[in-house]
Design an enzyme around this catalytic site. Structure first.
Site, mmCIF file in Angstrom:
data_model
loop_
_atom_site.group_PDB
_atom_site.id
_atom_site.type_symbol
_atom_site.label_atom_id
_atom_site.label_comp_id
_atom_site.label_asym_id
_atom_site.label_seq_id
_atom_site.Cartn_x
_atom_site.Cartn_y
_atom_site.Cartn_z
ATOM 1 N N LEU A 202 0.848 -1.204 0.000
ATOM 2 C CA LEU A 202 0.000 0.000 0.000
ATOM 3 C C LEU A 202 0.875 1.242 0.000
ATOM 4 O O LEU A 202 1.815 1.342 0.787
ATOM 5 C CB LEU A 202 -0.899 0.027 1.246
ATOM 6 C CG LEU A 202 -1.891 -1.128 1.423
ATOM 7 C CD1 LEU A 202 -2.486 -1.093 2.824
ATOM 8 C CD2 LEU A 202 -2.980 -1.069 0.370
ATOM 9 N N HIS A 203 0.568 2.193 -0.876
ATOM 10 C CA HIS A 203 1.361 3.417 -0.899
ATOM 11 C C HIS A 203 0.578 4.651 -1.340
ATOM 12 O O HIS A 203 1.066 5.770 -1.203
ATOM 13 C CB HIS A 203 2.548 3.244 -1.862
ATOM 14 C CG HIS A 203 2.146 3.250 -3.297
ATOM 15 N ND1 HIS A 203 1.562 2.169 -3.911
ATOM 16 C CD2 HIS A 203 2.219 4.225 -4.252
ATOM 17 C CE1 HIS A 203 1.312 2.464 -5.180
ATOM 18 N NE2 HIS A 203 1.694 3.702 -5.414
ATOM 19 N N ARG A 204 -0.638 4.476 -1.857
ATOM 20 C CA ARG A 204 -1.364 5.624 -2.407
ATOM 21 C C ARG A 204 -1.807 6.583 -1.306
ATOM 22 O O ARG A 204 -2.259 6.151 -0.235
ATOM 23 C CB ARG A 204 -2.579 5.159 -3.214
ATOM 24 C CG ARG A 204 -2.170 4.438 -4.474
ATOM 25 C CD ARG A 204 -3.271 4.333 -5.494
ATOM 26 N NE ARG A 204 -2.713 3.742 -6.707
ATOM 27 C CZ ARG A 204 -2.091 4.410 -7.667
ATOM 28 N NH1 ARG A 204 -1.982 5.717 -7.572
ATOM 29 N NH2 ARG A 204 -1.602 3.791 -8.715
ATOM 30 N N ASP A 278 -2.679 -1.506 -3.707
ATOM 31 C CA ASP A 278 -3.279 -0.351 -4.376
ATOM 32 C C ASP A 278 -2.416 0.090 -5.559
ATOM 33 O O ASP A 278 -2.612 1.154 -6.136
ATOM 34 C CB ASP A 278 -3.516 0.812 -3.401
ATOM 35 C CG ASP A 278 -2.250 1.294 -2.700
ATOM 36 O OD1 ASP A 278 -1.139 0.900 -3.107
ATOM 37 O OD2 ASP A 278 -2.363 2.083 -1.731
#
Length: 360
Positions: A202-204, A278
């Site tokens: 996850l990074h958004r 994501d």
């Protein structure tokens, strides 16, 4: 004079540029790769660069930017110097990150031909910085190569089909090539045999910058850890916010992975029973590999990756709803056969550029 400059700034774009640089090497094309480190974590940049590119072909523009505006300014400054020095005919832009946008604008201002790899993708969500980036890049590009049929529909609606070509996905070229060259290194990284393994990336900003949203996600992962082995590859942005919001207590039963190199990431994808991500690029890789996944987003610019029956788009963090979705698809591998995702996309690009429109 260097005739072609390939501009890359983030890990997904190193992957997209890899197969094209290989084709250029084989055909003695005059080119260099300009590396702009939009990520400043070694595992998100240098490891990938070392894995993929010939050092003699690299031009590294090293600088630190603390904001998107500062990144834009420094790219215009440093890349303009680079372009003026080497006087290329063509600038290759990959994907839709900030580096791609600012490099494309810089090239346009200097009256260079812009060739956009991965054109036409649209999420129709203007809250995503990448959406604005990709639309603008397409508007100023001279040649556009797209990965899936939905991209052509989008380009047609925007009256941008001139010099656009369906070639497939250079990211899949790289994936196929790395797997074929490293068969003995495709090994199961998971030690747990009692529980099924779920791999998380996850990074958004929509998932990790909002404290309430991030707490919900981490609590859901903690809930999953009762029945599954959870392996969370924490992006520097995500780690920064977990520390900032003091949420490390929610990670106690989760196996934390540092950002890793490309081959290790392939193993994590292949041998996971399920992936929650994501990432746009990983959706494509997972679709090709046939791995079950949940895209933790409210939309995607890559609809073809979700055409299988073992993947879902899901934005609502609800333990019951998400658990039901997981039970439906976990461990169910089914390759998504997509036209031109066959490892030959870079070949098609090269042939079009050399034989059809005579640019290289």
């Amino acid at each position: 004079m260097i005739k072609n400059l390939l501009i890359v700034g983030t890990r997904p774009n190193y992957i997209k540029a890899f197969s094209l640089s290989n084709i250029f090497e084989k055909n003695n094309v005059n080119y260099k790769i300009v590396v702009i480190n939009q990520h400043f974590n070694k595992n998100l940049s240098e490891i990938f660069i070392d894995d993929f590119f010939y050092k003699k072909k690299l031009i590294k523009l090293n600088f630190i930017a603390k904001s998107r505006n500062e990144l834009a300014y420094k790219i215009y400054l440093k890349l303009s110097e680079c372009i003026n020095k080497h006087n290329p005919k063509n600038i290759f832009i990959f994907g839709d990150v900030d580096t791609s946008l600012h490099s494309a604008i810089c090239a346009k201002n200097l009256k260079k031909k812009i060739i956009h790899i991965e054109s036409g993708l649209r999420s129709f969500d203007t809250e995503m910085p990448e959406e604005t980036n990709r639309i603008f890049i397409d508007k100023i590009s001279d040649v556009k190569f797209y990965t899936e049929k939905s991209a052509f529909i989008n380009l047609k609606k925007e009256k941008l089909v001139k010099n656009s070509f369906f070639v497939g996905n250079t990211m899949i070229d790289a994936l196929k090539l790395i797997i074929s060259k490293n068969q003995k290194k495709i090994i199961n990284p998971f030690k747990s045999k009692d529980k099924k393994n779920i791999y998380i990336t996850l990074h958004r900003p929509s998932n990790v910058d909002n404290k309430i949203r991030l707490i919900k996600i981490l609590k859901f992962l903690k809930f999953l850890s009762k029945n599954y082995s959870i392996h969370f590859s924490i992006h520097p942005r995500t780690k920064l916010n977990i520390d900032k919001f003091k949420l490390n207590y929610l990670l106690k039963k989760i196996n934390i992975l540092k950002p890793t190199n490309y081959l290790n990431n392939i193993n994590l994808m292949i041998f996971s029973d399920l992936i929650i991500t994501d990432s746009g690029g990983m959706q494509e890789e997972l679709a090709y590999l046939g791995c079950p996944f949940i895209a933790l987003r409210k939309n995607t610019e890559r609809p073809v990756a979700l055409n299988n029956k073992n993947s879902f788009l899901c934005n609502k963090i609800d333990n019951t709803e998400l658990s039901l979705k997981i039970n439906m698809i976990i461990s169910k591998k089914k390759q998504n056969k997509i036209k031109f995702w066959d490892g030959l996309s870079a070949d098609r690009i090269f042939k079009i550029l050399r034989k059809k429109i005579n640019l290289i």
